[in-house]
Scaffold this motif. Structure first.
Motif, PDB file in Angstrom:
ATOM      1  N   THR A  75     -24.819 -23.462  32.983  1.00  0.00           N
ATOM      2  CA  THR A  75     -25.622 -22.747  31.994  1.00  0.00           C
ATOM      3  C   THR A  75     -25.192 -21.285  31.924  1.00  0.00           C
ATOM      4  N   LEU A  76     -25.375 -20.708  30.760  1.00  0.00           N
ATOM      5  CA  LEU A  76     -25.160 -19.284  30.533  1.00  0.00           C
ATOM      6  C   LEU A  76     -26.501 -18.745  30.059  1.00  0.00           C
ATOM      7  N   THR A  77     -27.060 -17.797  30.793  1.00  0.00           N
ATOM      8  CA  THR A  77     -28.356 -17.246  30.411  1.00  0.00           C
ATOM      9  C   THR A  77     -28.229 -15.770  30.069  1.00  0.00           C
ATOM     10  N   ARG A  78     -29.095 -15.330  29.170  1.00  0.00           N
ATOM     11  CA  ARG A  78     -29.195 -13.919  28.800  1.00  0.00           C
ATOM     12  C   ARG A  78     -30.606 -13.467  29.125  1.00  0.00           C
ATOM     13  N   SER A  79     -30.733 -12.361  29.821  1.00  0.00           N
ATOM     14  CA  SER A  79     -32.067 -11.859  30.155  1.00  0.00           C
ATOM     15  C   SER A  79     -32.048 -10.342  30.234  1.00  0.00           C
ATOM     16  N   TYR A  80     -33.243  -9.766  30.249  1.00  0.00           N
ATOM     17  CA  TYR A  80     -33.417  -8.333  30.416  1.00  0.00           C
ATOM     18  C   TYR A  80     -34.190  -8.092  31.699  1.00  0.00           C
ATOM     19  N   ARG A  81     -33.873  -6.995  32.377  1.00  0.00           N
ATOM     20  CA  ARG A  81     -34.617  -6.574  33.564  1.00  0.00           C
ATOM     21  C   ARG A  81     -35.222  -5.210  33.256  1.00  0.00           C
ATOM     22  N   TYR A  82     -36.510  -5.052  33.546  1.00  0.00           N
ATOM     23  CA  TYR A  82     -37.228  -3.816  33.262  1.00  0.00           C
ATOM     24  C   TYR A  82     -38.527  -3.819  34.053  1.00  0.00           C
ATOM     25  N   PRO A  89     -47.948 -10.473  28.771  1.00  0.00           N
ATOM     26  CA  PRO A  89     -48.273 -11.533  27.805  1.00  0.00           C
ATOM     27  C   PRO A  89     -47.472 -12.808  28.086  1.00  0.00           C
ATOM     28  N   ASP A  90     -48.033 -13.944  27.698  1.00  0.00           N
ATOM     29  CA  ASP A  90     -47.358 -15.234  27.891  1.00  0.00           C
ATOM     30  C   ASP A  90     -46.055 -15.324  27.103  1.00  0.00           C
ATOM     31  N   THR A  91     -45.896 -14.498  26.083  1.00  0.00           N
ATOM     32  CA  THR A  91     -44.689 -14.546  25.252  1.00  0.00           C
ATOM     33  C   THR A  91     -43.494 -13.885  25.923  1.00  0.00           C
ATOM     34  N   CYS A  92     -43.693 -13.245  27.062  1.00  0.00           N
ATOM     35  CA  CYS A  92     -42.595 -12.586  27.769  1.00  0.00           C
ATOM     36  C   CYS A  92     -41.893 -13.579  28.689  1.00  0.00           C
ATOM     37  N   VAL A  93     -40.608 -13.767  28.462  1.00  0.00           N
ATOM     38  CA  VAL A  93     -39.811 -14.693  29.261  1.00  0.00           C
ATOM     39  C   VAL A  93     -38.970 -13.871  30.224  1.00  0.00           C
ATOM     40  N   LEU A  94     -39.255 -13.973  31.512  1.00  0.00           N
ATOM     41  CA  LEU A  94     -38.533 -13.177  32.491  1.00  0.00           C
ATOM     42  C   LEU A  94     -37.293 -13.893  33.018  1.00  0.00           C
ATOM     43  N   GLY A  95     -37.250 -15.210  32.922  1.00  0.00           N
ATOM     44  CA  GLY A  95     -36.134 -15.965  33.467  1.00  0.00           C
ATOM     45  C   GLY A  95     -34.879 -15.947  32.621  1.00  0.00           C
ATOM     46  N   GLY A  96     -34.991 -15.656  31.365  1.00  0.00           N
ATOM     47  CA  GLY A  96     -33.823 -15.609  30.504  1.00  0.00           C
ATOM     48  C   GLY A  96     -33.769 -16.761  29.527  1.00  0.00           C
ATOM     49  N   TYR A  97     -32.884 -16.636  28.577  1.00  0.00           N
ATOM     50  CA  TYR A  97     -32.697 -17.625  27.516  1.00  0.00           C
ATOM     51  C   TYR A  97     -31.343 -18.288  27.682  1.00  0.00           C
ATOM     52  N   TYR A  98     -31.293 -19.603  27.455  1.00  0.00           N
ATOM     53  CA  TYR A  98     -30.009 -20.299  27.486  1.00  0.00           C
ATOM     54  C   TYR A  98     -29.224 -19.915  26.248  1.00  0.00           C
ATOM     55  N   THR A  99     -27.950 -19.688  26.442  1.00  0.00           N
ATOM     56  CA  THR A  99     -27.068 -19.356  25.333  1.00  0.00           C
ATOM     57  C   THR A  99     -25.734 -20.049  25.581  1.00  0.00           C
ATOM     58  N   ALA A 100     -24.793 -19.865  24.682  1.00  0.00           N
ATOM     59  CA  ALA A 100     -23.485 -20.513  24.832  1.00  0.00           C
ATOM     60  C   ALA A 100     -22.395 -19.572  24.352  1.00  0.00           C
ATOM     61  N   TYR A 101     -21.185 -19.834  24.787  1.00  0.00           N
ATOM     62  CA  TYR A 101     -20.032 -19.085  24.293  1.00  0.00           C
ATOM     63  C   TYR A 101     -19.743 -19.548  22.874  1.00  0.00           C
ATOM     64  N   ARG A 102     -19.385 -18.621  22.033  1.00  0.00           N
ATOM     65  CA  ARG A 102     -19.011 -18.981  20.660  1.00  0.00           C
ATOM     66  C   ARG A 102     -17.499 -19.099  20.566  1.00  0.00           C
ATOM     67  N   ALA A 103     -17.037 -19.455  19.384  1.00  0.00           N
ATOM     68  CA  ALA A 103     -15.598 -19.656  19.189  1.00  0.00           C
ATOM     69  C   ALA A 103     -14.811 -18.376  19.473  1.00  0.00           C
ATOM     70  N   ARG A 104     -15.405 -17.222  19.132  1.00  0.00           N
ATOM     71  CA  ARG A 104     -14.753 -15.935  19.390  1.00  0.00           C
ATOM     72  C   ARG A 104     -15.631 -15.095  20.314  1.00  0.00           C
ATOM     73  N   GLY A 119     -35.581  -3.688  21.850  1.00  0.00           N
ATOM     74  CA  GLY A 119     -36.690  -2.737  21.755  1.00  0.00           C
ATOM     75  C   GLY A 119     -38.040  -3.433  21.668  1.00  0.00           C
ATOM     76  N   LEU A 120     -38.111  -4.517  20.897  1.00  0.00           N
ATOM     77  CA  LEU A 120     -39.362  -5.268  20.778  1.00  0.00           C
ATOM     78  C   LEU A 120     -39.776  -5.894  22.114  1.00  0.00           C
ATOM     79  N   THR A 121     -38.802  -6.386  22.848  1.00  0.00           N
ATOM     80  CA  THR A 121     -39.090  -6.953  24.168  1.00  0.00           C
ATOM     81  C   THR A 121     -39.651  -5.882  25.094  1.00  0.00           C
ATOM     82  N   LEU A 122     -39.024  -4.708  25.099  1.00  0.00           N
ATOM     83  CA  LEU A 122     -39.521  -3.626  25.948  1.00  0.00           C
ATOM     84  C   LEU A 122     -40.927  -3.204  25.521  1.00  0.00           C
TER      85      LEU A 122
END
Length: 191
Positions: A75-82, A89-104, A119-122
């Motif tokens: 897996t490749l995850t993207r997350s923010y640390r702050y 709020p329950d809408t805050c995901v601290l573990g990160g989001y799954y993402t993938a490599y693109r063609a480029r 900015g919205l996440t912060l």
């Protein structure tokens, strides 16, 4: 009999993770974490699993905020640390989001397009004052040119470490999610 002895001997080997820097691209740092065997002074029957990882991290100048891409070959995850707010709020995901490599590899435009979401996440999840969030957003956007080189570096090292850029972007968890017999099955791969 030899197979059983070999399996038992594996339980007595301790594998630790060892992190080493790979490259720096302005405010971005690329590092890899490898599993190395160590010989502890006492036998170890159980140890935490050790998985090789690759990390690309952007950090603010003061080090309080970071954006992290972490790749473990599956897996490749993207997350923010702050600093998080007290009533998260329950809408805050601290573990990160799954993402993938693109063609480029990612571009400066890709990085800049994430500035508003950053900015919205912060604003929603952090314990940072609104004036400071704007400063962090500006710093985040300024890192766009360095991101192009960093994204190329991440792809290159990931390809050599894991032999593929396909990553799981959707998991299905067993009904006993979190239990001792829980399982996770990849239902979609991309990249």
């Amino acid at each position: 009999m030899l197979i059983i002895l070999a399996l038992l001997a594996q339980d007595y080997m301790l594998r630790d993770s060892q992190t080493s820097p790979v490259a720096a691209y302005g405010a971005f740092r690329l590092e890899r974490e490898d599993c190395v065997e160590s010989n502890p002074p006492v036998a170890v029957l159980h140890y935490a699993a050790c998985v090789a990882k690759l990390r690309l991290t952007w950090s603010s100048a003061d080090g309080k905020i970071s954006a992290l891409y972490e790749d473990d070959g599956e897996t490749l995850t993207r997350s923010y640390r702050y600093p998080i707010r007290a009533n998260l709020p329950d809408t805050c995901v601290l573990g990160g989001y799954y993402t993938a490599y693109r063609a480029r590899p990612g571009s400066a435009r890709d990085w800049r397009s994430g500035t508003k979401a950053f900015g919205l996440t912060l604003a929603r999840c952090s314990a940072i004052e609104p004036e400071q969030i704007k400063a962090y957003q500006a710093e985040f956007a300024d890192a766009a040119l360095d991101y192009e080189r960093a994204a190329v570096g991440l792809r290159s090292v990931a390809s050599s470490m894991f032999k593929s850029l396909r990553r799981c972007t959707q998991l299905k968890y067993s009904p006993r999610h979190g239990g001792p017999d829980a399982t996770a099955t990849c239902t979609r791969r991309e990249g």
